[in-house]
Scaffold this motif. Structure first.
Motif, PDB file in Angstrom:
ATOM      1  N   GLU A  44      -3.921  -2.197  -8.096  1.00 37.44           N
ATOM      2  CA  GLU A  44      -5.240  -0.973  -7.921  1.00 37.44           C
ATOM      3  C   GLU A  44      -6.300  -1.818  -8.409  1.00 37.44           C
ATOM      4  O   GLU A  44      -6.395  -3.147  -8.746  1.00 37.44           O
ATOM      5  CB  GLU A  44      -5.368  -0.058  -9.259  1.00 37.44           C
ATOM      6  N   ILE A  45      -7.687  -1.455  -7.864  1.00 38.88           N
ATOM      7  CA  ILE A  45      -8.591  -2.069  -7.988  1.00 38.88           C
ATOM      8  C   ILE A  45      -9.344  -1.002  -9.062  1.00 38.88           C
ATOM      9  O   ILE A  45      -9.993   0.374  -8.774  1.00 38.88           O
ATOM     10  CB  ILE A  45      -9.378  -1.683  -5.881  1.00 38.88           C
ATOM     11  N   ASP A  46     -10.181  -1.232  -9.779  1.00 42.75           N
ATOM     12  CA  ASP A  46     -11.649  -1.212 -10.281  1.00 42.75           C
ATOM     13  C   ASP A  46     -11.868  -0.232  -9.973  1.00 42.75           C
ATOM     14  O   ASP A  46     -12.801  -0.355  -8.307  1.00 42.75           O
ATOM     15  CB  ASP A  46     -12.508  -2.565 -11.194  1.00 42.75           C
ATOM     16  N   TYR A  48      -9.739   5.688  -2.623  1.00 46.72           N
ATOM     17  CA  TYR A  48      -9.904   6.795  -3.031  1.00 46.72           C
ATOM     18  C   TYR A  48      -8.710   7.597  -3.212  1.00 46.72           C
ATOM     19  O   TYR A  48      -9.142   8.825  -2.177  1.00 46.72           O
ATOM     20  CB  TYR A  48     -11.240   7.333  -3.831  1.00 46.72           C
ATOM     21  N   GLU A  73     -11.267  -0.457   0.602  1.00 46.99           N
ATOM     22  CA  GLU A  73     -11.188   0.944  -0.934  1.00 46.99           C
ATOM     23  C   GLU A  73     -10.875   2.277  -0.507  1.00 46.99           C
ATOM     24  O   GLU A  73     -11.388   2.978   1.143  1.00 46.99           O
ATOM     25  CB  GLU A  73     -12.195   1.236  -1.516  1.00 46.99           C
ATOM     26  N   TRP A 125     -12.415  -5.085   1.519  1.00 47.90           N
ATOM     27  CA  TRP A 125     -12.097  -5.604   0.095  1.00 47.90           C
ATOM     28  C   TRP A 125     -11.316  -6.616  -0.124  1.00 47.90           C
ATOM     29  O   TRP A 125     -10.723  -6.660   1.457  1.00 47.90           O
ATOM     30  CB  TRP A 125     -10.975  -4.278  -0.505  1.00 47.90           C
ATOM     31  N   ASP A 175     -14.717   1.859  -8.273  1.00 48.73           N
ATOM     32  CA  ASP A 175     -16.829   2.003  -8.191  1.00 48.73           C
ATOM     33  C   ASP A 175     -17.044   3.715  -8.192  1.00 48.73           C
ATOM     34  O   ASP A 175     -17.145   4.460  -7.617  1.00 48.73           O
ATOM     35  CB  ASP A 175     -17.369   1.263  -7.034  1.00 48.73           C
ATOM     36  N   THR A 184       0.963  -1.427   0.098  1.00 53.14           N
ATOM     37  CA  THR A 184       0.393   0.338   0.328  1.00 53.14           C
ATOM     38  C   THR A 184       0.815   1.187   0.448  1.00 53.14           C
ATOM     39  O   THR A 184       0.298   2.691  -0.691  1.00 53.14           O
ATOM     40  CB  THR A 184      -0.741  -0.112   1.085  1.00 53.14           C
ATOM     41  N   PHE A 201      -0.584 -10.409  -4.885  1.00 49.37           N
ATOM     42  CA  PHE A 201      -1.474  -8.569  -5.499  1.00 49.37           C
ATOM     43  C   PHE A 201      -0.306  -7.540  -5.134  1.00 49.37           C
ATOM     44  O   PHE A 201       0.310  -7.926  -3.899  1.00 49.37           O
ATOM     45  CB  PHE A 201      -2.269  -8.510  -4.227  1.00 49.37           C
ATOM     46  N   CYS A 231      -8.104   3.982  -6.902  1.00 53.38           N
ATOM     47  CA  CYS A 231      -8.406   3.114  -5.770  1.00 53.38           C
ATOM     48  C   CYS A 231      -7.208   2.070  -5.957  1.00 53.38           C
ATOM     49  O   CYS A 231      -6.518   1.137  -6.327  1.00 53.38           O
ATOM     50  CB  CYS A 231      -9.504   2.519  -6.277  1.00 53.38           C
ATOM     51  N   GLY A 232      -7.172   1.930  -4.157  1.00 52.28           N
ATOM     52  CA  GLY A 232      -6.168   0.984  -3.510  1.00 52.28           C
ATOM     53  C   GLY A 232      -6.750   0.472  -2.313  1.00 52.28           C
ATOM     54  O   GLY A 232      -7.724   1.055  -1.580  1.00 52.28           O
ATOM     55  N   PRO A 233      -5.998  -0.571  -2.254  1.00 48.82           N
ATOM     56  CA  PRO A 233      -5.737  -0.889  -0.407  1.00 48.82           C
ATOM     57  C   PRO A 233      -5.722   0.151   0.372  1.00 48.82           C
ATOM     58  O   PRO A 233      -4.544  -0.245   0.694  1.00 48.82           O
ATOM     59  CB  PRO A 233      -6.067  -3.093   0.022  1.00 48.82           C
TER      60      PRO A 233
END
Length: 719
Positions: A311-313, A253, A251, A298, A315, A65, A307, A343-345
């Motif tokens: 990145e996370i898609d 952002y 998530e 998440w 929303d 992260t 991972f 968007c990342g965790p």
């Protein structure tokens, strides 16, 4: 591409690093995880002269992260003395680290402004500012025009005040981590990338090394200490060794705009909690970060092992309304093009405090995880504390609120973590009123009298996971910084204890049965007071102190209990017929010290000693009968044959009496309210009956004029 992501994405594109030289078979310390926390811990160990340290990183440095952190470096905002000291130290180190290592941290003291846009937020930040000034943070309250002058694009029509720290600012997370790693390596430390730790090796109750997968296959690294700085994966790694690290990812952002002509890169960071955002210049445009009011969990089951730099898609539908609010603070940003919605965790602890310290389950297994999006601004401070703790055997700051041993096993449950993280992240930018209590992940634990107290009008709060009555009567009403709506309820309850009698359900307290031929010796070594009374039984208030520092480890009572009570309840372990010759004890500690007290007890037992420690917290209800009339009420409630024993029980005396259908109520004459009082320990299956008998016995002390029909035998829990 903006500077925040450029370096990290270059790292992501680079080939996986192999081992430049053979990895040693033994290290004094193995640090797991190459983010800002892991590299900081390794750096500070080396600073203390412990250079035989190996840092193992599963992919590349910062790949979890750290690489996508927003890079805020602010000292304002915390009411924790420990966190504020960590922040101050972190800023100072980021400022000086380039001179030491030749690697820039990207630190820019551009300033920081916290916006207060409502009277309640103004009250909160004035309180925070007073605390921070006391700790040496140079924060100033400024007006809306000052805010506009410092950040000309900022809308200030609703701003009541700003709280400005001139030399706070930002760092580049990747550069800062690389600088820490460079400093560590220059002192002789070893960083190994592409080495995924698969397990921690143990011998008895001690961590002794790790197993890992490297480019050349499985390998083992023995070590005296292991530090779990695995971030997103800290919980999963801990579970393999039975170590509880209940962090959970959610998530997170931020939006990066295209270049904007009017943006000055030297403008300060602006934080606007009322609109869920922080905003700062980045890459010629603006970075607009979010802490939504309700977050999205998440990877609740498991974070993917592969991972890295992930990145996370985004929303858009979920965060769109929050982005509209955020960009309203700087209206010009709404008209700028969107370069990236990232968007990342990020991982969060259940109570939004870091998880730091030696695991109570294993000696020499340390944890530094669950940083709740403050890893960059506290990373150097956290790393220094963990390093000093390992080297000195004790932390260098008060770790009460951040110690990993404050957690409870129920917090491992996926359903709890999923519910809790959604609220926890959302709380970051909400107003932090006094008496505010989490609503998610409840009820996790219920005390034996829960249903009876609910029928009596109890309003509950979570006390270390237990649903405990806070007051009786009307609901809470709106949150406020002033006198709460339930203040009069509290006043009545306190008056009852001062003038008549109160029954307080404190079943959430931690209770440990201690027995065996060496039980007394173990407890005597731990306790500052003599816990073996002259009489056969009795209760002693005592402290447990650190053998290294002399500072307090626990504040508790130790009761030597009647043998018949121990045998009849079956709550204390037996070793044979000779048990009658050995004293048996009940240790009662506060709910927040549960695992700390438990592990302290267990670790005090020497290899050649026989002593058993059993957690009986849920097996015993604890009812505290307090007030001038408490002896009269208790005498009325007990069986006639036990009334003389109650009447004659001396201060700190202990007796087993019969109440209702329970022949085994342990009574200790002890008080903390300045009046006569007793603590009653009741097997959980008998709690409802004993409660009823006590309430009946208090009938003659009822006051009809009490609101909502409450008797003077009030049921409440001290805060």
């Amino acid at each position: 591409m903006n500077s925040l992501l450029r370096g990290a994405r270059a790292l992501r594109a680079a080939p996986t690093r192999g081992f430049a030289a053979p990895v040693p078979k033994h290290a004094r310390v193995t640090v797991i995880g190459g983010g800002v926390i892991g590299t900081s811990t390794a750096y500070h160990l080396a600073k203390r002269g412990w250079t035989d340290v190996v840092l193992l990183e599963r992919s590349g440095l910062t790949s979890g992260t750290t690489w996508h952190a927003a890079g805020l470096m602010v000292t304002f905002g915390s009411l924790s003395a420990t966190s504020t000291e960590w922040r101050k130290y972190s800023k100072d180190l980021y400022r000086s680290l380039e001179d030491e290592t030749g690697q820039s941290t990207g630190f820019s003291p551009c300033g920081f402004i916290e916006l207060a846009t409502s009277p309640d937020r103004l009250e909160e930040y004035r309180r925070v500012a007073a605390h921070n000034r006391f700790q040496g943070v140079d924060v100033h309250e400024i007006g809306p025009k000052d805010v506009e002058q410092l950040f000309p694009l900022c809308r200030v029509d609703d701003v009541l005040a700003g709280f400005y720290v001139e030399d706070d600012g930002r760092v580049n997370p990747v550069d800062a981590t690389m600088a820490l790693a460079a400093g560590f390596k220059s002192m002789g430390g070893r960083v190994v990338e592409g080495a995924r730790v698969t397990d921690v090796l143990t011998e008895g109750d001690r961590a002794v090394g790790v197993e890992y997968e490297g480019p050349d296959g499985p390998a083992t690294l023995k070590s005296d200490y292991v530090v779990n700085c695995a971030g997103l994966w800290a919980r999963q790694l801990g579970e393999k060794s039975g170590v509880l690290v209940p962090n959970q990812a959610a998530e997170h952002y931020y939006l990066l705009t295209e270049a904007m002509d009017d943006v000055d890169p030297t403008w300060p960071v602006v934080e606007d909690p009322s609109n869920y955002t922080y905003i700062r210049p980045e890459g010629g445009g603006l970075l607009v970060g979010l802490f939504e009011g309700e977050a999205a969990p998440w990877a609740v089951d498991r974070a993917p092992e592969d991972f890295a730099f992930g990145e996370i898609d985004p929303d858009w539908d979920r965060v769109g309304p929050y982005l509209e609010l955020a960009t309203s603070r700087v209206p010009a940003s709404a008209g700028a093009g969107v370069k990236t919605l990232f968007c990342g965790p990020e991982s969060f602890a259940p109570d939004l405090a870091p998880l730091v310290g030696e695991a109570p389950e294993l000696r020499n297994y340390f944890v530094a995880a669950g940083l709740n999006s403050i890893g960059i601004l506290t990373g150097p401070g956290v790393g220094r504390t963990v390093a000093n703790w390992i080297v000195d055997g004790a932390p260098d700051v008060d770790v009460t609120g951040v110690n990993v041993d404050r957690t409870k096993d129920y917090q491992r449950a996926p359903a709890y973590r999923e519910a809790r993280v959604a609220e926890a992240l959302g709380e970051v930018y909400k107003c932090h009123y006094p008496f505010k209590t989490p609503q998610s992940g409840r009820p996790a634990l219920r005390m034996p009298l829960h249903d009876a107290l609910e029928k009596a009008g109890a309003q509950f709060r979570a006390v270390s996971g237990w649903e405990a009555p806070d007051w009786f009567g009307s609901e809470q009403g709106p949150l406020t910084w002033g006198r709460p709506a339930f203040f009069e309820n509290w006043a009545e309850e306190h008056a009852a204890v001062r003038e008549k009698c109160g029954l307080i359900d404190m079943s959430f307290m931690s209770k440990f049965a201690v027995a065996g031929p060496d039980a007394a010796a173990v407890l005597q070594r731990l306790s500052t007071a003599d816990v073996e009374p002259v009489d056969p039984v009795g209760i002693t208030y005592t402290q447990w102190l650190s053998k290294r520092t002399g500072k307090m480890e626990a504040d508790l009572t130790v009761a030597r209990v009647p043998s018949l009570w121990a045998d009849r309840t079956g709550l204390l372990p037996r070793f044979g017929a000779q048990d009658a010759d050995w004293p048996r004890f009940l240790v009662i500690a506060t709910d927040t010290a549960h695992r700390h007290a438990h592990s302290t007890l267990r670790r005090e037992i020497r290899k050649d000693e026989t002593c058993a420690v059993v957690d009986v917290s849920g097996a015993l209800a604890q009812l505290n009968l307090q007030g001038p009339a408490s002896r009269d009420v208790l005498t009325e409630a007990v069986a006639p044959a036990d009334r003389d024993e109650v009447e004659e029980l001396p201060f700190r005396g202990v007796a087993s009496v019969s109440i209702g259908f329970c022949p085994n109520v342990l009574v200790a004459r002890l008080t903390y309210v300045g009046e006569l009082g007793y603590e009653l320990y009741v097997p959980a299956e008998h709690a409802a009956d004993v409660y009823g008998k006590l309430f009946e016995a208090g009938a003659s002390y009822r006051r009809p004029e009490r609101r909502s029909g409450l008797a003077v035998l009030v049921l409440y829990v001290t805060r």
